[in-house]
Write a protein that holds these residues in place. Structure first.
Motif, short mmCIF file in Angstrom:
data_model
loop_
_atom_site.label_atom_id
_atom_site.label_comp_id
_atom_site.label_asym_id
_atom_site.label_seq_id
_atom_site.Cartn_x
_atom_site.Cartn_y
_atom_site.Cartn_z
N VAL A 2 0.85 -1.18 0.00
CA VAL A 2 0.00 0.00 0.00
C VAL A 2 0.90 1.24 0.00
O VAL A 2 1.90 1.28 0.72
CB VAL A 2 -0.93 0.01 1.23
N GLU A 3 0.53 2.22 -0.80
CA GLU A 3 1.32 3.44 -0.86
C GLU A 3 1.22 4.20 0.46
O GLU A 3 0.16 4.32 1.05
CB GLU A 3 0.82 4.32 -2.01
N SER A 4 2.33 4.70 0.92
CA SER A 4 2.43 5.34 2.22
C SER A 4 2.63 6.84 2.07
O SER A 4 3.14 7.30 1.05
CB SER A 4 3.60 4.73 3.00
N PRO A 5 2.24 7.62 3.09
CA PRO A 5 2.48 9.06 3.03
C PRO A 5 3.94 9.44 3.25
O PRO A 5 4.27 10.61 3.25
CB PRO A 5 1.60 9.61 4.16
N VAL A 6 4.82 8.46 3.44
CA VAL A 6 6.23 8.76 3.66
C VAL A 6 6.84 9.31 2.38
O VAL A 6 6.63 8.77 1.30
CB VAL A 6 6.99 7.48 4.11
N ASN A 7 7.63 10.39 2.50
CA ASN A 7 8.31 11.00 1.35
C ASN A 7 7.35 11.33 0.22
O ASN A 7 7.57 11.00 -0.94
CB ASN A 7 9.42 10.08 0.82
N GLU A 8 6.25 11.99 0.58
CA GLU A 8 5.24 12.30 -0.44
C GLU A 8 5.78 13.24 -1.51
O GLU A 8 5.33 13.22 -2.64
CB GLU A 8 4.03 12.96 0.23
N VAL A 9 6.78 14.08 -1.15
CA VAL A 9 7.30 15.06 -2.10
C VAL A 9 8.20 14.41 -3.13
O VAL A 9 8.28 14.83 -4.27
CB VAL A 9 8.06 16.18 -1.34
N VAL A 10 8.88 13.34 -2.77
CA VAL A 10 9.86 12.73 -3.64
C VAL A 10 9.18 12.02 -4.80
O VAL A 10 8.26 11.25 -4.61
CB VAL A 10 10.75 11.75 -2.84
N MET A 11 9.63 12.30 -6.03
CA MET A 11 9.09 11.66 -7.22
C MET A 11 10.13 10.84 -7.97
O MET A 11 9.81 10.15 -8.90
CB MET A 11 8.51 12.71 -8.18
N ASP A 12 11.41 10.95 -7.60
CA ASP A 12 12.48 10.27 -8.32
C ASP A 12 13.55 9.87 -7.31
O ASP A 12 14.06 10.71 -6.56
CB ASP A 12 13.08 11.19 -9.38
N HIS A 13 13.90 8.58 -7.30
CA HIS A 13 14.88 8.10 -6.33
C HIS A 13 16.27 8.69 -6.57
O HIS A 13 17.12 8.70 -5.68
CB HIS A 13 14.99 6.57 -6.41
N ARG A 14 16.52 9.22 -7.79
CA ARG A 14 17.86 9.75 -8.09
C ARG A 14 18.14 11.09 -7.44
O ARG A 14 19.26 11.59 -7.52
CB ARG A 14 18.02 9.85 -9.62
N VAL A 15 17.14 11.71 -6.82
CA VAL A 15 17.39 12.94 -6.08
C VAL A 15 17.63 12.65 -4.61
O VAL A 15 17.84 13.56 -3.82
CB VAL A 15 16.21 13.93 -6.23
N ASN A 21 12.43 5.57 3.12
CA ASN A 21 11.89 4.73 4.19
C ASN A 21 10.65 3.96 3.73
O ASN A 21 9.88 4.43 2.89
CB ASN A 21 11.53 5.58 5.41
N VAL A 22 10.48 2.79 4.29
CA VAL A 22 9.26 2.01 4.10
C VAL A 22 8.76 1.59 5.48
O VAL A 22 9.54 1.47 6.43
CB VAL A 22 9.51 0.77 3.22
N ASN A 23 7.46 1.39 5.59
CA ASN A 23 6.86 1.00 6.87
C ASN A 23 6.27 -0.40 6.75
O ASN A 23 5.64 -0.75 5.75
CB ASN A 23 5.75 1.99 7.27
N ASN A 24 6.47 -1.17 7.80
CA ASN A 24 5.90 -2.51 7.89
C ASN A 24 4.90 -2.52 9.03
O ASN A 24 5.26 -2.57 10.21
CB ASN A 24 6.99 -3.54 8.11
N THR A 25 3.62 -2.40 8.65
CA THR A 25 2.56 -2.32 9.65
C THR A 25 1.67 -3.55 9.55
O THR A 25 1.03 -3.78 8.53
CB THR A 25 1.71 -1.04 9.44
N ASN A 26 1.67 -4.34 10.63
CA ASN A 26 0.84 -5.54 10.70
C ASN A 26 1.08 -6.48 9.50
O ASN A 26 0.14 -7.01 8.91
CB ASN A 26 -0.65 -5.18 10.78
N GLY A 27 2.33 -6.59 9.15
CA GLY A 27 2.69 -7.49 8.05
C GLY A 27 2.48 -6.92 6.68
O GLY A 27 2.74 -7.61 5.68
N THR A 28 1.99 -5.67 6.56
CA THR A 28 1.78 -5.02 5.26
C THR A 28 2.88 -4.00 5.03
O THR A 28 3.10 -3.12 5.87
CB THR A 28 0.41 -4.33 5.20
#
Length: 432
Positions: A2-15, A21-28
């Motif tokens: 599921v898409e997370s609100p983390v790093n909402e501004v970032v659109m390209d990993h090269r910047v 970051n990624v979140n692991n909530t209840n196995g998701t």
């Protein structure tokens, strides 16, 4: 996932400087926005696809036209424009498809070797395009300011240096980019520069060096070469205007440069202006990012991605500029041909009149006066057709004495025409 609100501004990993970051909530697992298909990817696919089609058609056409012209008689500037078209085609066939496929897959779905190889070619065409424009500027500088210092190998040496310089400047990309796996998401691979620099200072130093090689150095050469050319043109035009002896040859800058050189100079300057317009916004935001990273992070990364795409659009603009000047050149040539045909016809008529006057006349003097009047009238017509500088006024037939010896016209060098000469074989009185 599921898409997370983390790093909402970032659109390209090269910047990013490191993995998002990624979140692991209840196995998701909640991935950050740069790890899933987003608006930045849609923008890349749409715009790069359009640019790919335009650039392919434009640069292929220019390359074909220059190849045909080279077979008839190679010119150094045409050879350099061919290399510029080749550089733009490398951007078209290497960078643009890579960006389209990479945006579609989001992840890197190939090997580490392909990551390094494509990272090399991703900037090679951009470097080559910039360096070939430097060669063109230096070639115009020597052709106009130092025409006596001719060298048949100078153009080749400059082009070899441009290719070698592009290779040298692109090699670091193959060492910096590599395939890594996300530390928290197994199987998620990406072609990144993470952990390639010892410190943030080294990263900043590399970005500055890249900007200087691809943008600042060519810009300095452009300003120096074309600034010196126009300064010399201005000085020579001022000397022509102040020369009283050469007052009858007073004209504009066409006296300093031939029409062909002037058209080539305008075309190369237009190409340079397009380069500056396309690349300056992107490097302004890059400098801003280097000096004040915290404030740039607040800017939507779509802006930065859009500016880079706009910079790559320079490869589409070059063939448009060349095509515009080539069409104008053909129209001017066609006009010159038609004008020259009219001049030739009038010259034949004047020659006929001249031959008539050169025959001894034993009849009435009125015939001579009428012939002279007809000839001078034709001379006025020729002068109006050529639109030359200042033409000598046609002399009317005198009432007594001998016939006029000459009626001369001054014309442009490009629209030359035979001087009209009216001469009698023996003195004859011309009476009304």
């Amino acid at each position: 996932m599921v898409e997370s609100p983390v790093n909402e501004v970032v659109m390209d990993h090269r910047v990013l400087n490191d993995w998002s970051n990624v979140n692991n909530t209840n196995g998701t697992m909640h991935w950050s926005k740069d790890m899933v298909f987003n608006d930045g990817h849609r923008l890349s696919i749409t715009v790069y696809s359009i640019l790919f089609v335009i650039s392919t058609i434009g640069n292929s056409t220019v390359l074909y036209m220059l190849t045909k012209r080279r077979l008839r008689g190679p010119l150094r500037i045409d050879i350099m424009l061919m290399h510029l078209a080749i550089a733009d085609l490398m951007v078209t066939f290497l960078l643009m498809p890579l960006e389209i496929v990479w945006a579609w897959t989001v992840q890197w779905r190939s090997t580490d070797l392909m990551c390094r190889l494509m990272s090399f070619f991703r900037v090679f065409g951009l470097y080559l395009s910039s360096f070939v424009m430097v060669c063109i500027s230096l070639d115009r500088y020597y052709a106009i300011l130092k025409p006596l210092q001719r060298s048949y190998n100078r153009g080749r040496i400059m082009l070899v240096c441009a290719w070698l310089g592009s290779v040298i400047c692109s090699i670091p990309q193959a060492f910096l980019f590599h395939v890594e796996e996300h530390p928290m998401v197994k199987g998620y691979l990406q072609c990144v520069t993470f952990h390639s620099f010892v410190s943030e200072f080294h990263n900043w130093l590399y970005q500055i060096a890249t900007m200087c090689a691809m943008y600042a150095f060519p810009l300095i050469v452009f300003i120096y070469c074309y600034g010196a050319i126009y300064l010399e043109i201005y000085r020579k035009s001022q000397r022509v205007l102040k020369d009283v002896v050469a007052e009858r040859f007073r004209r504009s800058n066409d006296d300093v440069l031939s029409r062909a050189k002037k058209r080539t100079l305008k075309m190369t300057i237009s190409i340079v202006i397009v380069f500056i317009i396309c690349w300056t916004p992107y490097y302004i935001i890059c400098m801003w990012y280097s000096l004040d990273k915290s404030s740039v992070d607040k800017v939507n990364s779509l802006v930065r991605k859009g500016l880079f795409i706009f910079a790559c659009a320079n490869s589409c603009m070059n063939p448009l500029v060349y095509g515009l000047y080539n069409i104008r050149g053909r129209m001017n040539n066609n006009n010159n041909v038609s004008v020259n045909n009219r001049h030739t016809s009038l010259s034949h008529r004047l020659d006929s009149s001249n031959q008539l006057l050169q025959k001894p006349l034993n009849g009435n003097g009125n015939v001579m006066a009428a012939a002279v009047a007809a000839t001078t009238k034709l001379a006025h017509v020729v002068r109006l057709k050529t639109n030359g500088a200042a033409a000598a006024d046609a002399q009317s037939a005198p009432q007594s004495g001998t016939a006029p010896h000459a009626s001369e016209l001054d014309h442009d060098d490009d629209d030359s025409i035979s001087v009209v000469t009216v001469k009698c074989q023996e003195p004859i009185s011309c009476q009304k």
